[in-house]
Design a protein around this motif. Structure first.
Motif, PDB file in Angstrom:
ATOM      1  N   LEU A  47       0.993  -1.127   0.002  1.00 21.55           N
ATOM      2  CA  LEU A  47      -0.001  -0.111   0.031  1.00 21.55           C
ATOM      3  C   LEU A  47       0.670   1.227  -0.018  1.00 21.55           C
ATOM      4  O   LEU A  47       0.458   2.091  -0.680  1.00 21.55           O
ATOM      5  CB  LEU A  47      -0.904  -0.092   1.142  1.00 21.55           C
ATOM      6  N   ILE A  48       1.925   1.175   0.726  1.00 22.50           N
ATOM      7  CA  ILE A  48       2.940   2.317   0.857  1.00 22.50           C
ATOM      8  C   ILE A  48       3.327   2.595  -0.541  1.00 22.50           C
ATOM      9  O   ILE A  48       3.709   3.783  -1.012  1.00 22.50           O
ATOM     10  CB  ILE A  48       4.165   2.219   1.915  1.00 22.50           C
ATOM     11  N   LYS A  49       3.829   1.369  -1.316  1.00 26.61           N
ATOM     12  CA  LYS A  49       4.507   1.502  -2.706  1.00 26.61           C
ATOM     13  C   LYS A  49       3.576   2.220  -3.699  1.00 26.61           C
ATOM     14  O   LYS A  49       3.797   3.135  -4.307  1.00 26.61           O
ATOM     15  CB  LYS A  49       4.685   0.006  -3.236  1.00 26.61           C
ATOM     16  N   LYS A  50       2.323   1.702  -3.548  1.00 23.53           N
ATOM     17  CA  LYS A  50       1.170   2.373  -4.548  1.00 23.53           C
ATOM     18  C   LYS A  50       0.897   3.784  -4.153  1.00 23.53           C
ATOM     19  O   LYS A  50       0.808   4.562  -4.929  1.00 23.53           O
ATOM     20  CB  LYS A  50      -0.271   1.395  -4.357  1.00 23.53           C
ATOM     21  N   GLY A  51       1.183   4.252  -2.733  1.00 20.49           N
ATOM     22  CA  GLY A  51       0.621   5.488  -2.502  1.00 20.49           C
ATOM     23  C   GLY A  51       1.783   6.369  -2.829  1.00 20.49           C
ATOM     24  O   GLY A  51       1.564   7.745  -3.189  1.00 20.49           O
ATOM     25  N   ARG A  73      -0.733  10.172   6.225  1.00 22.14           N
ATOM     26  CA  ARG A  73      -1.054   9.117   6.690  1.00 22.14           C
ATOM     27  C   ARG A  73      -1.377   9.586   8.280  1.00 22.14           C
ATOM     28  O   ARG A  73      -2.406   8.891   9.016  1.00 22.14           O
ATOM     29  CB  ARG A  73       0.067   8.271   6.619  1.00 22.14           C
ATOM     30  N   ILE A  74      -0.403  10.163   8.924  1.00 25.46           N
ATOM     31  CA  ILE A  74      -0.623  10.545  10.194  1.00 25.46           C
ATOM     32  C   ILE A  74      -1.943  11.369  10.680  1.00 25.46           C
ATOM     33  O   ILE A  74      -2.816  11.271  11.333  1.00 25.46           O
ATOM     34  CB  ILE A  74       0.554  11.472  10.681  1.00 25.46           C
ATOM     35  N   VAL A  75      -2.276  12.445   9.575  1.00 25.39           N
ATOM     36  CA  VAL A  75      -3.378  13.320   9.823  1.00 25.39           C
ATOM     37  C   VAL A  75      -4.588  12.282   9.619  1.00 25.39           C
ATOM     38  O   VAL A  75      -5.750  12.584  10.479  1.00 25.39           O
ATOM     39  CB  VAL A  75      -3.311  14.182   8.496  1.00 25.39           C
ATOM     40  N   GLY A 117      -6.659   6.833  -2.251  1.00 26.12           N
ATOM     41  CA  GLY A 117      -7.403   5.633  -1.750  1.00 26.12           C
ATOM     42  C   GLY A 117      -6.568   4.589  -1.187  1.00 26.12           C
ATOM     43  O   GLY A 117      -6.996   4.072  -0.087  1.00 26.12           O
ATOM     44  N   TYR A 118      -5.441   4.419  -1.436  1.00 20.41           N
ATOM     45  CA  TYR A 118      -4.324   3.260  -0.907  1.00 20.41           C
ATOM     46  C   TYR A 118      -4.077   3.752   0.544  1.00 20.41           C
ATOM     47  O   TYR A 118      -3.978   2.946   1.465  1.00 20.41           O
ATOM     48  CB  TYR A 118      -3.095   3.110  -1.606  1.00 20.41           C
ATOM     49  N   ILE A 119      -3.741   5.138   0.494  1.00 26.04           N
ATOM     50  CA  ILE A 119      -3.247   5.664   1.685  1.00 26.04           C
ATOM     51  C   ILE A 119      -4.504   5.603   2.991  1.00 26.04           C
ATOM     52  O   ILE A 119      -4.296   5.358   4.227  1.00 26.04           O
ATOM     53  CB  ILE A 119      -2.822   7.359   1.694  1.00 26.04           C
ATOM     54  N   VAL A 120      -5.644   5.845   2.482  1.00 23.38           N
ATOM     55  CA  VAL A 120      -6.856   5.750   3.216  1.00 23.38           C
ATOM     56  C   VAL A 120      -7.151   4.319   4.065  1.00 23.38           C
ATOM     57  O   VAL A 120      -7.389   3.989   5.156  1.00 23.38           O
ATOM     58  CB  VAL A 120      -8.235   6.135   2.620  1.00 23.38           C
ATOM     59  N   ILE A 121      -6.907   3.326   3.007  1.00 25.43           N
ATOM     60  CA  ILE A 121      -7.098   2.021   3.293  1.00 25.43           C
ATOM     61  C   ILE A 121      -5.746   1.519   4.226  1.00 25.43           C
ATOM     62  O   ILE A 121      -5.965   0.960   5.391  1.00 25.43           O
ATOM     63  CB  ILE A 121      -6.836   0.780   2.082  1.00 25.43           C
ATOM     64  N   LEU A 122      -4.670   2.125   4.052  1.00 27.19           N
ATOM     65  CA  LEU A 122      -3.502   2.074   5.146  1.00 27.19           C
ATOM     66  C   LEU A 122      -3.807   2.726   6.425  1.00 27.19           C
ATOM     67  O   LEU A 122      -3.276   1.957   7.302  1.00 27.19           O
ATOM     68  CB  LEU A 122      -2.216   2.716   4.331  1.00 27.19           C
TER      69      LEU A 122
END
Length: 294
Positions: free
Chosen positions: A24-28, A41-43, A218-223
């Motif tokens: 997911l990080i890679k895709k983000g 990601r933190i926010v 979207g990937y970051i939200v899932i993460l």
């Protein structure tokens, strides 16, 4: 479900969630820089945690806030940026393997700073598991000679942070609810993340209109929802019902999941790497096998 079964359930679920985090990080990173990804990601994770667990902050006493803040910075803030930087150069599968350094550092941080005892089996299990991880790394480097392995230092620093965090929670925050620790962590780190966000260029027109902006978001939200909010609460609970060393044994299983996703994303994985993965699993067995204390 008794405590013994519950801790194994948490261990397996966390390995699946966090093993998926690296892809997911890679895709983000396709749509964001490491600074942007870490800050967003933190926010987002902080926002979700506040929505579901704001009242849990009442379980934190005034004396415990300093440990909650330290836990947040070493266990969440720094690793989120460090792993993002690492994956700009290193495959997600190799990154997940390097995370296996956590149990080794957890033992020595606990011994040196918190005077937490460990058994011979735990030490042997860490060594065996670490050897398997190193073997996987060497094989990965041979398969990808164009990658800059100096970025592995980012992962080493992050794993030391995770190790410190596990010992802080086990030694100083046993009376705080797992949700309280998670929400308190992000209450302390969300402000500097918000300060980083505009300086990272996140709000520039070319970023928002970029080809991968919405898919990466979207990937970051899932993460955030799975890999940060849900997993962090589960991990805090796992530490409290087991030991710091057992809880970070999840890092032995994470590479298996991480490599699986890497293969699906066309990263190379060989039979020799599969054997090294089995060695890591044997390390997990040794870490959790009961024996007289050293």
């Amino acid at each position: 479900m008794n405590s013994s079964k519950k801790k194994w359930f948490y261990l397996i679920v966390l390995s699946v969630i966090w093993g998926t985090s690296y892809i997911l990080i890679k895709k983000g990173l396709k749509g964001f820089t490491p600074y942007q990804l870490g800050s967003v990601r933190i926010v987002l994770a902080g926002f979700f945690l506040f929505l579901i667990g704001f009242k849990s902050l009442k379980t934190i006493s005034r004396q415990e806030w300093k440990w909650v803040a330290l836990s947040g910075f070493v266990g969440s803030f720094l690793p989120m940026y460090l792993f993002a930087f690492a994956e700009t150069e290193i495959d997600s599968s190799v990154t997940s393997v390097l995370n296996s350094l956590v149990p080794l550092f957890t033992l020595f941080v606990g011994l040196i700073f918190f005077r937490i005892k460990f058994t011979r089996n735990q030490l042997l299990g860490v060594v065996v598991g670490l050897f398997g991880a190193i073997l996987l790394i060497v094989l990965g480097k041979e398969l990808n000679p164009d990658q800059n392995y100096w970025y592995t230092l980012c992962i080493v620093a992050a794993t030391i942070g995770y190790a410190c965090n596990a010992n802080i929670i086990k030694s100083k925050l046993q009376q705080v609810s797992p949700m309280g620790i998670a929400v308190g962590n992000f209450a302390c780190i969300i402000v500097p993340a918000l300060m980083f966000l505009p300086f990272s260029g996140f709000f520039k027109a070319d970023v928002v209109s970029g080809e991968f902006f919405w898919s990466s978001l979207g990937y970051i939200v899932i993460l955030c929802v799975l890999g940060t909010c849900i997993a962090k609460v589960m991990f805090n609970k796992l530490i409290q019902i087991s030991s710091a060393v057992f809880s970070v044994s999840v890092t032995y299983l994470i590479p298996i999941v991480g490599i699986f996703w890497g293969v699906l994303d066309n990263e190379t994985f060989t039979f020799e790497q599969a054997l090294a993965s089995l060695l890591i699993l044997f390390g997990v067995y040794l870490v959790n096998k009961k024996k007289k204390s050293a």
